[in-house]
Design a protein around this motif. Sequence first.
Motif, PDB file in Angstrom:
ATOM      1  N   ALA A 166      46.412  90.214  38.892  1.00  0.00           N
ATOM      2  CA  ALA A 166      46.471  89.835  40.304  1.00  0.00           C
ATOM      3  C   ALA A 166      45.233  89.078  40.751  1.00  0.00           C
ATOM      4  CB  ALA A 166      46.656  91.074  41.168  1.00  0.00           C
ATOM      5  N   GLY A 167      44.106  89.352  40.142  1.00  0.00           N
ATOM      6  CA  GLY A 167      42.874  88.686  40.544  1.00  0.00           C
ATOM      7  C   GLY A 167      42.734  87.277  39.996  1.00  0.00           C
ATOM      8  N   LEU A 168      43.603  86.898  39.072  1.00  0.00           N
ATOM      9  CA  LEU A 168      43.509  85.584  38.447  1.00  0.00           C
ATOM     10  C   LEU A 168      44.229  84.532  39.275  1.00  0.00           C
ATOM     11  CD1 LEU A 168      44.293  86.606  34.759  1.00  0.00           C
ATOM     12  CD2 LEU A 168      42.058  86.229  35.774  1.00  0.00           C
ATOM     13  N   SER A 169      43.831  83.296  39.067  1.00  0.00           N
ATOM     14  CA  SER A 169      44.531  82.199  39.731  1.00  0.00           C
ATOM     15  C   SER A 169      45.889  82.008  39.058  1.00  0.00           C
ATOM     16  CB  SER A 169      43.709  80.918  39.638  1.00  0.00           C
ATOM     17  OG  SER A 169      43.655  80.472  38.296  1.00  0.00           O
ATOM     18  N   LYS A 170      46.745  81.215  39.660  1.00  0.00           N
ATOM     19  CA  LYS A 170      48.096  81.017  39.136  1.00  0.00           C
ATOM     20  C   LYS A 170      48.040  80.382  37.745  1.00  0.00           C
ATOM     21  CE  LYS A 170      52.566  79.179  40.486  1.00  0.00           C
ATOM     22  NZ  LYS A 170      53.318  78.478  41.502  1.00  0.00           N
ATOM     23  N   ARG A 171      47.155  79.423  37.557  1.00  0.00           N
ATOM     24  CA  ARG A 171      47.012  78.740  36.263  1.00  0.00           C
ATOM     25  C   ARG A 171      46.559  79.714  35.183  1.00  0.00           C
ATOM     26  NH1 ARG A 171      42.280  76.469  34.220  1.00  0.00           N
ATOM     27  NH2 ARG A 171      42.649  75.077  32.483  1.00  0.00           N
ATOM     28  N   ASN A 172      45.562  80.527  35.484  1.00  0.00           N
ATOM     29  CA  ASN A 172      45.058  81.480  34.498  1.00  0.00           C
ATOM     30  C   ASN A 172      46.077  82.571  34.196  1.00  0.00           C
ATOM     31  OD1 ASN A 172      42.698  80.082  34.263  1.00  0.00           O
ATOM     32  ND2 ASN A 172      41.555  81.379  35.663  1.00  0.00           N
ATOM     33  N   ARG A 173      46.856  82.961  35.196  1.00  0.00           N
ATOM     34  CA  ARG A 173      47.899  83.964  34.988  1.00  0.00           C
ATOM     35  C   ARG A 173      48.946  83.447  34.000  1.00  0.00           C
ATOM     36  NH1 ARG A 173      50.297  85.159  40.353  1.00  0.00           N
ATOM     37  NH2 ARG A 173      48.200  84.628  40.950  1.00  0.00           N
ATOM     38  N   ILE A 174      49.321  82.178  34.136  1.00  0.00           N
ATOM     39  CA  ILE A 174      50.298  81.579  33.224  1.00  0.00           C
ATOM     40  C   ILE A 174      49.720  81.499  31.814  1.00  0.00           C
ATOM     41  CG2 ILE A 174      51.514  79.427  32.678  1.00  0.00           C
ATOM     42  CD1 ILE A 174      51.881  79.044  35.716  1.00  0.00           C
ATOM     43  N   LEU A 175      48.441  81.119  31.702  1.00  0.00           N
ATOM     44  CA  LEU A 175      47.803  81.047  30.385  1.00  0.00           C
ATOM     45  C   LEU A 175      47.757  82.412  29.703  1.00  0.00           C
ATOM     46  CD1 LEU A 175      44.841  78.591  31.059  1.00  0.00           C
ATOM     47  CD2 LEU A 175      46.872  78.179  29.680  1.00  0.00           C
ATOM     48  N   VAL A 176      47.455  83.457  30.444  1.00  0.00           N
ATOM     49  CA  VAL A 176      47.410  84.804  29.873  1.00  0.00           C
ATOM     50  C   VAL A 176      48.803  85.223  29.401  1.00  0.00           C
ATOM     51  CG1 VAL A 176      47.036  87.242  30.437  1.00  0.00           C
ATOM     52  CG2 VAL A 176      45.359  85.539  31.126  1.00  0.00           C
ATOM     53  N   LYS A 177      49.827  84.923  30.178  1.00  0.00           N
ATOM     54  CA  LYS A 177      51.191  85.274  29.780  1.00  0.00           C
ATOM     55  C   LYS A 177      51.616  84.524  28.518  1.00  0.00           C
ATOM     56  CE  LYS A 177      52.714  86.522  34.405  1.00  0.00           C
ATOM     57  NZ  LYS A 177      53.546  86.160  35.549  1.00  0.00           N
ATOM     58  N   ILE A 178      51.220  83.247  28.398  1.00  0.00           N
ATOM     59  CA  ILE A 178      51.544  82.476  27.197  1.00  0.00           C
ATOM     60  C   ILE A 178      50.820  83.066  25.987  1.00  0.00           C
ATOM     61  CG2 ILE A 178      51.190  80.227  26.081  1.00  0.00           C
ATOM     62  CD1 ILE A 178      51.817  78.946  28.807  1.00  0.00           C
ATOM     63  N   LEU A 179      49.561  83.446  26.152  1.00  0.00           N
ATOM     64  CA  LEU A 179      48.815  84.054  25.045  1.00  0.00           C
ATOM     65  C   LEU A 179      49.432  85.374  24.601  1.00  0.00           C
ATOM     66  CD1 LEU A 179      45.113  83.314  26.059  1.00  0.00           C
ATOM     67  CD2 LEU A 179      46.395  82.351  24.158  1.00  0.00           C
ATOM     68  N   ILE A 180      49.896  86.173  25.546  1.00  0.00           N
ATOM     69  CA  ILE A 180      50.565  87.439  25.203  1.00  0.00           C
ATOM     70  C   ILE A 180      51.843  87.160  24.428  1.00  0.00           C
ATOM     71  CG2 ILE A 180      51.771  89.429  26.192  1.00  0.00           C
ATOM     72  CD1 ILE A 180      49.658  89.406  28.434  1.00  0.00           C
ATOM     73  N   LEU A 181      52.604  86.153  24.860  1.00  0.00           N
ATOM     74  CA  LEU A 181      53.842  85.787  24.168  1.00  0.00           C
ATOM     75  C   LEU A 181      53.560  85.320  22.738  1.00  0.00           C
ATOM     76  CD1 LEU A 181      56.938  85.321  24.534  1.00  0.00           C
ATOM     77  CD2 LEU A 181      56.351  82.969  25.057  1.00  0.00           C
ATOM     78  N   VAL A 182      52.544  84.475  22.559  1.00  0.00           N
ATOM     79  CA  VAL A 182      52.187  83.988  21.216  1.00  0.00           C
ATOM     80  C   VAL A 182      51.741  85.157  20.344  1.00  0.00           C
ATOM     81  CG1 VAL A 182      50.462  82.606  19.963  1.00  0.00           C
ATOM     82  CG2 VAL A 182      51.646  81.641  21.937  1.00  0.00           C
ATOM     83  N   LEU A 183      51.013  86.088  20.887  1.00  0.00           N
ATOM     84  CA  LEU A 183      50.564  87.261  20.131  1.00  0.00           C
ATOM     85  C   LEU A 183      51.753  88.100  19.659  1.00  0.00           C
ATOM     86  CD1 LEU A 183      48.073  88.986  19.249  1.00  0.00           C
ATOM     87  CD2 LEU A 183      48.400  90.231  21.382  1.00  0.00           C
ATOM     88  N   ILE A 184      52.711  88.317  20.544  1.00  0.00           N
ATOM     89  CA  ILE A 184      53.890  89.124  20.186  1.00  0.00           C
ATOM     90  C   ILE A 184      54.718  88.427  19.107  1.00  0.00           C
ATOM     91  CG2 ILE A 184      56.094  89.989  21.072  1.00  0.00           C
ATOM     92  CD1 ILE A 184      54.615  90.618  23.685  1.00  0.00           C
ATOM     93  N   VAL A 185      54.934  87.114  19.265  1.00  0.00           N
ATOM     94  CA  VAL A 185      55.703  86.371  18.259  1.00  0.00           C
ATOM     95  C   VAL A 185      54.956  86.364  16.926  1.00  0.00           C
ATOM     96  CG1 VAL A 185      56.542  84.059  17.642  1.00  0.00           C
ATOM     97  CG2 VAL A 185      56.957  84.966  19.927  1.00  0.00           C
ATOM     98  N   GLY A 186      53.643  86.209  16.943  1.00  0.00           N
ATOM     99  CA  GLY A 186      52.846  86.221  15.718  1.00  0.00           C
ATOM    100  C   GLY A 186      52.928  87.552  15.002  1.00  0.00           C
ATOM    101  N   ILE A 187      52.868  88.631  15.759  1.00  0.00           N
ATOM    102  CA  ILE A 187      52.989  89.968  15.155  1.00  0.00           C
ATOM    103  C   ILE A 187      54.380  90.156  14.555  1.00  0.00           C
ATOM    104  CG2 ILE A 187      53.075  92.435  15.688  1.00  0.00           C
ATOM    105  CD1 ILE A 187      50.782  91.933  17.674  1.00  0.00           C
ATOM    106  N   ALA A 188      55.410  89.685  15.250  1.00  0.00           N
ATOM    107  CA  ALA A 188      56.780  89.824  14.743  1.00  0.00           C
ATOM    108  C   ALA A 188      56.961  89.051  13.439  1.00  0.00           C
ATOM    109  CB  ALA A 188      57.780  89.340  15.792  1.00  0.00           C
ATOM    110  N   VAL A 189      56.429  87.848  13.351  1.00  0.00           N
ATOM    111  CA  VAL A 189      56.543  87.046  12.131  1.00  0.00           C
ATOM    112  C   VAL A 189      55.762  87.705  10.995  1.00  0.00           C
ATOM    113  CG1 VAL A 189      55.881  84.819  11.085  1.00  0.00           C
ATOM    114  CG2 VAL A 189      57.017  84.879  13.312  1.00  0.00           C
ATOM    115  N   ALA A 190      54.571  88.205  11.302  1.00  0.00           N
ATOM    116  CA  ALA A 190      53.757  88.861  10.271  1.00  0.00           C
ATOM    117  C   ALA A 190      54.452  90.106   9.734  1.00  0.00           C
ATOM    118  CB  ALA A 190      52.388  89.216  10.845  1.00  0.00           C
ATOM    119  N   VAL A 191      55.058  90.883  10.596  1.00  0.00           N
ATOM    120  CA  VAL A 191      55.785  92.078  10.152  1.00  0.00           C
ATOM    121  C   VAL A 191      56.994  91.673   9.318  1.00  0.00           C
ATOM    122  CG1 VAL A 191      57.200  94.015  10.969  1.00  0.00           C
ATOM    123  CG2 VAL A 191      54.981  93.577  12.012  1.00  0.00           C
TER     124      VAL A 191
END
Length: 107
Positions: free
Chosen positions: A61-86
């Motif tokens: 909530a404390g982040l700007s709209k741009r930074n919030r979107i970047l954090v969500k994209i990074l979380i998505l990439v992390l989840i997909v990376g973990i799924a591929v590695a598994v």
Amino acid sequence: MRQNPFDTDIEAMITRECTSNRKSAECTKGGSDCQVWPGQDHWRRKAKAAKKSRHSCNCLAGLSKRNRILVKILILVLIVGIAVAVGFGISKPLGAGIWRKETQNGN
């Protein structure tokens, strides 16, 4: 000789303490405009504070709209990376086709 009514009226008198040393709390915090009624800046700050408390994930909530979107994209990439590695990790012991050498395909 008659006195001016404003000289004797306590409410209309301006004291030295009031004008030189004291300022209202809203004037010192609110910025340059010192009005009786809350201005647009006040309502904007109040709406932003309400928005922060209304979010389900207060860490974003404390982040700007741009930074919030970047954090969500990074979380998505992390989840997909973990799924591929598994997936690759499980397929290697099972002998999946992607791990076979060219010479093993014929047998």
